[in-house]
Design an enzyme around this catalytic site. Sequence first.
Site, short mmCIF file in Angstrom:
data_model
loop_
_atom_site.label_atom_id
_atom_site.label_comp_id
_atom_site.label_asym_id
_atom_site.label_seq_id
_atom_site.Cartn_x
_atom_site.Cartn_y
_atom_site.Cartn_z
N HIS A 47 77.48 -25.72 -61.68
CA HIS A 47 78.49 -25.80 -61.84
C HIS A 47 78.77 -27.37 -62.04
O HIS A 47 78.04 -28.16 -61.50
CB HIS A 47 79.58 -25.12 -60.81
CG HIS A 47 79.29 -25.95 -59.50
ND1 HIS A 47 79.83 -27.10 -59.32
CD2 HIS A 47 78.59 -25.49 -58.43
CE1 HIS A 47 79.26 -27.44 -57.86
NE2 HIS A 47 78.75 -26.51 -57.63
N GLU A 85 77.14 -19.86 -53.67
CA GLU A 85 76.00 -20.64 -52.87
C GLU A 85 75.85 -20.65 -51.51
O GLU A 85 76.40 -19.52 -50.99
CB GLU A 85 76.78 -22.24 -52.94
CG GLU A 85 76.24 -23.50 -51.97
CD GLU A 85 74.98 -24.03 -52.89
OE1 GLU A 85 74.05 -23.14 -52.77
OE2 GLU A 85 74.76 -24.89 -53.44
#
Length: 209
Positions: free
Chosen positions: A10, A83
Amino acid sequence: MSRRLVLLRHGRTEWNHALRAQGHSDVPLDAEGEAQAKAVAPVLAAMDPVAVWTSDLARASGTARAVADQAGLEPVHDARLREFSMGTNRVGLTLQEYADQHPVEHAALVAGDIGAIPGRESDEQVLARFLPALTSYADELADGETGILVSHGAAIRVAVPAFLGWPAGVDQSLGVLANCGWVELEHSVGTWTPSDARWRLRAWNRVVS
């Protein structure tokens, strides 16, 4: 013919910039991160992807939206692509702040005693959710097709070697992915053994120049 998987980290967030642990916190892209996503989107869209899969966290889904819009696709959100969970006391803190405020947990982190940190995921726990998702999406691709998966730096770094069948610990030799840096995996035959078709690492940490 070959299949291609692109794993994209990202764009930047304010917490990235301040070196604060994010984990599962839903931190959005900052202005720089939005610019990074906007810059990488046409580059990845030019690969003519057939699908965009993404972590459901805002920083990943915002990046994925930029890529998907450019490619004329609708991103598929998947919480398995998140994550690492960093632990309740680590989230939002820099490493120094964590050491100052939670010295016992910090010492466990330094020693590699992840089990002693409440809420912290181990590599094995992350792989238990991430790897089946990655494998299933790879299996969806037909010859000649490309898929893009948007996720997070640490999760990608442990998942790629495991997906490729590399020995444990190899991830420690891979560099940190830049914000909006990407990895390219290709399923193809070997140069010297044409019958040996498998997934291979084609590129690590490519960025828009």
